[in-house]
Design a protein around this motif. Structure first.
Motif, PDB file in Angstrom:
ATOM      1  N   GLU A 186       0.727  -1.208  -0.167  1.00 11.30           N
ATOM      2  CA  GLU A 186      -0.048   0.147  -0.028  1.00 11.30           C
ATOM      3  C   GLU A 186       0.914   1.232   0.035  1.00 11.30           C
ATOM      4  N   CYS A 187       1.808   1.057   0.536  1.00 15.96           N
ATOM      5  CA  CYS A 187       2.766   2.529   0.678  1.00 15.96           C
ATOM      6  C   CYS A 187       3.519   2.706  -0.543  1.00 15.96           C
ATOM      7  N   MET A 188       3.887   1.746  -1.263  1.00 10.28           N
ATOM      8  CA  MET A 188       4.351   1.497  -2.775  1.00 10.28           C
ATOM      9  C   MET A 188       3.230   2.263  -3.614  1.00 10.28           C
ATOM     10  N   GLU A 189       2.310   1.690  -3.273  1.00 11.52           N
ATOM     11  CA  GLU A 189       1.286   2.198  -4.488  1.00 11.52           C
ATOM     12  C   GLU A 189       0.873   3.522  -4.031  1.00 11.52           C
ATOM     13  N   GLN A 190       0.838   4.216  -2.870  1.00  7.20           N
ATOM     14  CA  GLN A 190       0.667   5.499  -2.571  1.00  7.20           C
ATOM     15  C   GLN A 190       2.021   6.348  -3.076  1.00  7.20           C
ATOM     16  N   ASP A 191       3.066   5.807  -2.986  1.00  7.82           N
ATOM     17  CA  ASP A 191       4.493   6.828  -3.141  1.00  7.82           C
ATOM     18  C   ASP A 191       5.199   6.102  -4.091  1.00  7.82           C
ATOM     19  N   PRO A 192       5.281   6.833  -5.193  1.00  2.00           N
ATOM     20  CA  PRO A 192       6.273   6.167  -6.272  1.00  2.00           C
ATOM     21  C   PRO A 192       7.868   6.187  -5.652  1.00  2.00           C
ATOM     22  N   THR A 193       8.233   7.286  -4.550  1.00  2.00           N
ATOM     23  CA  THR A 193       9.504   7.212  -4.141  1.00  2.00           C
ATOM     24  C   THR A 193       9.945   5.972  -3.090  1.00  2.00           C
ATOM     25  N   THR A 194       8.998   5.066  -2.785  1.00  2.00           N
ATOM     26  CA  THR A 194       9.266   4.006  -1.766  1.00  2.00           C
ATOM     27  C   THR A 194       9.681   2.917  -2.646  1.00  2.00           C
ATOM     28  N   ILE A 195      10.890   2.403  -2.366  1.00  2.00           N
ATOM     29  CA  ILE A 195      11.469   1.144  -2.876  1.00  2.00           C
ATOM     30  C   ILE A 195      11.787   0.249  -1.822  1.00  2.00           C
ATOM     31  N   LEU A 196      11.965  -0.914  -2.302  1.00  2.31           N
ATOM     32  CA  LEU A 196      12.298  -2.115  -1.820  1.00  2.31           C
ATOM     33  C   LEU A 196      13.833  -2.656  -1.953  1.00  2.31           C
ATOM     34  N   ILE A 197      14.723  -2.786  -1.121  1.00  2.00           N
ATOM     35  CA  ILE A 197      16.102  -3.407  -1.337  1.00  2.00           C
ATOM     36  C   ILE A 197      16.457  -4.585  -0.283  1.00  2.00           C
ATOM     37  N   GLY A 198      16.927  -5.678  -0.717  1.00  2.00           N
ATOM     38  CA  GLY A 198      17.185  -6.586   0.117  1.00  2.00           C
ATOM     39  C   GLY A 198      17.735  -7.784  -0.723  1.00  2.00           C
ATOM     40  N   GLU A 199      18.294  -8.801   0.426  1.00  2.00           N
ATOM     41  CA  GLU A 199      18.666 -10.041  -0.022  1.00  2.00           C
ATOM     42  C   GLU A 199      17.687 -10.857  -0.406  1.00  2.00           C
ATOM     43  N   ASP A 200      17.310 -11.577  -1.574  1.00  2.00           N
ATOM     44  CA  ASP A 200      16.186 -12.565  -1.490  1.00  2.00           C
ATOM     45  C   ASP A 200      14.753 -12.066  -1.247  1.00  2.00           C
ATOM     46  N   ILE A 201      14.658 -10.767  -1.812  1.00  2.00           N
ATOM     47  CA  ILE A 201      13.435 -10.239  -1.512  1.00  2.00           C
ATOM     48  C   ILE A 201      12.492 -10.750  -2.566  1.00  2.00           C
ATOM     49  N   GLY A 212      13.733 -13.934 -14.826  1.00  2.00           N
ATOM     50  CA  GLY A 212      12.376 -13.821 -15.408  1.00  2.00           C
ATOM     51  C   GLY A 212      11.579 -15.213 -15.469  1.00  2.00           C
ATOM     52  N   GLY A 213      10.378 -14.897 -16.066  1.00  5.28           N
ATOM     53  CA  GLY A 213       9.455 -16.160 -16.097  1.00  5.28           C
ATOM     54  C   GLY A 213       8.810 -16.624 -14.579  1.00  5.28           C
ATOM     55  N   GLN A 214       8.674 -17.779 -14.216  1.00  2.21           N
ATOM     56  CA  GLN A 214       8.247 -18.366 -13.321  1.00  2.21           C
ATOM     57  C   GLN A 214       9.062 -18.198 -11.953  1.00  2.21           C
ATOM     58  N   HIS A 215      10.261 -18.208 -12.311  1.00  2.00           N
ATOM     59  CA  HIS A 215      11.192 -18.314 -11.257  1.00  2.00           C
ATOM     60  C   HIS A 215      11.657 -17.123 -10.503  1.00  2.00           C
ATOM     61  N   GLU A 216      11.587 -16.140 -11.279  1.00  2.00           N
ATOM     62  CA  GLU A 216      11.971 -14.569 -10.715  1.00  2.00           C
ATOM     63  C   GLU A 216      10.734 -14.152  -9.943  1.00  2.00           C
ATOM     64  N   GLY A 217      10.955 -13.725  -8.728  1.00  6.31           N
ATOM     65  CA  GLY A 217       9.901 -13.384  -7.687  1.00  6.31           C
ATOM     66  C   GLY A 217       9.238 -14.660  -6.908  1.00  6.31           C
ATOM     67  N   ALA A 218       9.524 -15.652  -7.471  1.00  5.63           N
ATOM     68  CA  ALA A 218       8.865 -16.981  -6.719  1.00  5.63           C
ATOM     69  C   ALA A 218       9.097 -17.022  -5.226  1.00  5.63           C
ATOM     70  N   MET A 219      10.281 -16.624  -4.502  1.00  5.43           N
ATOM     71  CA  MET A 219      10.424 -16.643  -3.134  1.00  5.43           C
ATOM     72  C   MET A 219      10.022 -15.735  -2.423  1.00  5.43           C
ATOM     73  N   GLY A 220      10.078 -14.360  -2.959  1.00 11.24           N
ATOM     74  CA  GLY A 220       9.549 -13.135  -2.110  1.00 11.24           C
ATOM     75  C   GLY A 220       9.920 -13.220  -0.706  1.00 11.24           C
ATOM     76  N   GLY A 221      11.285 -13.251  -0.525  1.00 12.33           N
ATOM     77  CA  GLY A 221      12.046 -13.040   0.715  1.00 12.33           C
ATOM     78  C   GLY A 221      11.967 -14.365   1.671  1.00 12.33           C
ATOM     79  N   SER A 222      13.019 -14.325   2.570  1.00 12.84           N
ATOM     80  CA  SER A 222      13.071 -15.577   3.210  1.00 12.84           C
ATOM     81  C   SER A 222      11.945 -16.146   3.886  1.00 12.84           C
ATOM     82  N   PHE A 223      10.826 -15.153   4.212  1.00 11.61           N
ATOM     83  CA  PHE A 223       9.702 -15.729   5.107  1.00 11.61           C
ATOM     84  C   PHE A 223       8.397 -15.411   4.177  1.00 11.61           C
ATOM     85  N   GLY A 224       8.619 -15.052   2.780  1.00 13.59           N
ATOM     86  CA  GLY A 224       7.516 -14.925   1.921  1.00 13.59           C
ATOM     87  C   GLY A 224       7.040 -13.523   2.056  1.00 13.59           C
ATOM     88  N   VAL A 225       7.453 -12.762   2.913  1.00 13.91           N
ATOM     89  CA  VAL A 225       6.741 -11.459   3.106  1.00 13.91           C
ATOM     90  C   VAL A 225       6.622 -10.518   1.956  1.00 13.91           C
TER      91      VAL A 225
END
Lengths: 319, 341
Positions: free
Chosen positions: B21-36, B43-56
């Motif tokens: 919701e914060c990222m939708e409201q504000d284009p300057t909000t970005i996310l940086i981190g390991e395995d996020i 690309g394809g089905q693999h990229e983004g499949a993990m979504g962080g060590s806890f899926g958050v």
């Protein structure tokens, strides 16, 4: 090749930095300037050559030896000197001093008293520029001492994989405080380390203003064009001690004499005189102008109010 | 109450919603981190499949793209430093530090840079930065993945420290942290991710610096931090059988901290027990005990008491780990002792 007009401006900027530092040295020795001061004497061509390629929107991060970067990025003598004297009118309201001077209006994200501490901050400026799809670039100045800090290596890798618009500028004066670079560092040219991270590394002689210009120009264009980072290693003769008052017992005197024999400022003056771009009278006029500005700035700084002790814990957090 | 308001979701989903919701409201909000994202660059089905060590952080790369959701190499110092620099340059980065035990790798960037820049540069710098991290014992993750560490960061002027105890709080406090103009360390207890709670849809914030009165009572004030709130609630149920009415206060944020709510509670109960999943020395429990003893001495009918971990690293073996974490039984017996005093 830089134009004559460009080299004249370059010369004047280097002279401004040198004369500021010489004045600070004199004032500091009088004993009423608090804190530690590290002067930029001998490195002037680096800050001037790089920052003349930038504008206020571009970011730099600096070091404990940051006065030259400030002046080259456009900070005023008045605001800087008031900061050095710890005055409320200083760039940082007297909270930072020489080692933590900053001017965010000019993209100067701060001197840094942690060796290597500012490298990732400049990368953050570059990341902000890239995220916003602007053509801003960022420059991280650091010394040879920082080239063995882990964060430089982490940041060089990140800048490379993300093609950040970032220029790493290593000011290699051969000494990390009292330790010779040839003892502390595994390569003879620090620029070689860029190759390990997949981008160009250039070594230039900082006593050669035109060579610094050429390297800066190519690195800044590369960053603005979206082609990623460059590492520029500028080899500087260390003309002064690590800090004002350093007895330098660890360094053979002849090395200092040798460093002082290769001075970029008179060298460029001779070139400009030989090519009829400048006269001795012209140099004298420039020096008079800078001295007048320095006199006024020192008076302003000395006459400015000190902060009130009651405000010691004000301004820790943003609203 | 409408159907939507009674929605029950997990802590992991609540945190994901706050970020989204914060990222939708504000284009300057970005996310940086390991395995996020995971599978970065494939690309394809693999990229983004993990979504962080806890899926958050799942689904955020897909929605916001790789310029705003940046998977990183394992370089904690540079990641934190780039976040500080980007925030000084006007973005609102959220840095995923993965585990609080990894923050020491980035300590210079947090302590010497992020925390001091505002003050040291005379107010020029604004550092709207959030460092999120998992913490806490209970998973058998042992020495280098279980520390709470919030006390260390509470010690540092210039930082804010947030310790949500429920999914509902986590969403509102994280949104407030992202919108805050200071560096905020946001500690997500491992137990929070799977916890289910009623969490409103849509954006909302809880102010940083306001404690939550979790349960009213008149006999003893229990100040409980993060997952210790759940334990305090369990203990309160047992104590109620003895006729002891415990009042539970969740500080929600340790810096700034809402002492006023705690003092008001002590005026009512006359007794104070602090429960903190941290080693005892120079800790937030020690800090709260000292401050409240000064502020409310005249109202205390018994000595201020603390239940903390022992002064040791977090162990692996189950009997050792369970001896490490403050227990419901300890809370019950200590509270009984104070109320009989």
């Amino acid at each position: 090749m830089p134009t004559k007009a460009y080299l004249l401006e370059f010369y004047e900027l280097m002279l401004k930095i040198r004369m500021f530092e010489e004045r600070v040295t004199r004032e500091f020795r009088k004993g009423d300037m608090p804190g530690f001061v590290h002067t930029y004497i001998g490195a002037e061509a680096v800050a001037a050559g790089i920052c003349m390629q930038l504008d206020d929107h571009d970011y730099i991060s600096s070091t404990h030896r940051g006065h030259g970067h400030c002046i080259a990025k456009g900070c005023s003598f008045r605001d800087m000197l008031a900061e050095l004297y710890g005055k409320e009118t200083g760039l940082c309201k007297g909270r930072g001093g020489s080692m933590h001077i900053a001017d965010f209006d000019r993209g100067m994200l701060g001197a840094n008293a942690i060796v290597g501490g500012g490298i990732a901050l400049a990368a953050g400026g570059a990341l902000a520029a890239q995220t916003r799809k602007s053509d801003r670039v960022a420059v991280s100045f650091f010394g040879d001492g920082a080239c063995n800090q882990g964060i430089l290596h982490e940041t060089m890798n990140l800048a490379s994989i993300w093609k950040l618009p970032l220029i790493f500028v290593c000011e290699n004066n051969g000494w990390a405080e009292s330790t010779p670079t040839e003892y502390s560092t595994s390569v003879s040219n620090i620029a070689e380390r860029a190759h390990g991270y997949g981008f160009a590394g250039l070594t230039v002689d900082a006593s050669d203003a035109e060579a610094v210009y050429e390297a800066a120009n190519s690195a800044v264009q590369c960053a603005r064009n979206g082609d990623g980072p460059t590492l520029i290693e500028a080899k500087i003769g260390r003309m002064v001690g690590h800090y004002l008052g350093d007895p330098e017992g660890y360094r053979p005197k002849e090395l200092k004499v040798k460093a002082r024999s290769k001075d970029p400022i008179p060298d460029l003056a001779s070139k400009l005189i030989d090519s009829n771009a400048l006269t001795e009278m012209g140099i004298s006029n420039i020096k008079d102008r800078i001295n007048t500005e320095l006199d006024e700035a020192v008076s302003y700084a000395k006459d400015s109010p000190l902060p009130s002790g009651a405000d010691v814990d004000i301004g820790v957090y943003s609203e | 109450m409408s159907q939507q308001e009674q929605r029950i979701i997990s802590g992991a989903s609540a945190i994901n919603e706050a970020i989204r919701e914060c990222m939708e409201q504000d284009p300057t909000t970005i996310l940086i981190g390991e395995d996020i994202a995971g599978g970065a660059g494939l690309g394809g089905q693999h990229e983004g499949a993990m979504g962080g060590s806890f899926g958050v952080t799942k689904g955020l790369l897909e929605q916001f793209g790789p310029l705003r959701v940046r998977d990183t190499p394992i370089s904690e110092a540079a990641i934190a430093g780039i976040g500080v620099g980007a925030s000084a340059a006007g973005l609102r980065p959220i840095i995923d530090m993965m585990w609080s035990s990894f923050t020491p790798l980035a300590f210079d960037q947090i302590f010497n840079q992020a925390a001091k820049m505002r003050y040291m540069f005379g107010g020029q710098a604004k550092i709207p930065l959030v460092l999120r991290m998992a913490m806490g014992a209970g998973l058998g993750a042992a020495g280098q993945h279980s520390d709470t560490l919030y006390s260390v960061f509470t010690h540092i002027p210039g930082l804010k420290v947030v310790v949500p105890s429920s999914p509902n709080d986590a969403k509102g406090l994280l949104a407030a942290s992202i919108k805050d103009n200071n560096p905020v360390l946001f500690f997500e207890h491992m137990g929070l991710y799977g916890m289910k709670d009623e969490v409103p849809e849509g954006s909302y914030t809880y102010p940083l610096g306001e404690a939550r009165l979790v349960q009213e009572g008149s006999d003893i004030t229990i100040v409980a931090i993060s997952m210790m709130v759940t334990k305090a609630l369990e203990a309160a149920t047992v104590l109620a059988e003895d006729g002891i009415k415990a009042e539970i206060i969740d500080p929600r944020t340790l810096s700034p901290i809402d002492y006023d709510s705690m003092v008001a509670s002590i005026k009512k109960t006359g007794r104070l027990l602090i429960v903190d999943e941290s080693p005892p020395r120079c800790s937030i429990a020690a800090d709260i005990a000292a401050n409240l003893s000064e502020m409310a001495f005249g109202y205390l009918q018994a000595p201020t008491s603390r239940i903390t971990c022992p002064h040791s690293p977090v162990p692996l073996s189950p009997p050792l780990e369970s001896a490490y974490i403050p227990s419901v039984e300890q809370i019950v017996s200590t509270a009984r002792g104070l109320c009989c005093a």
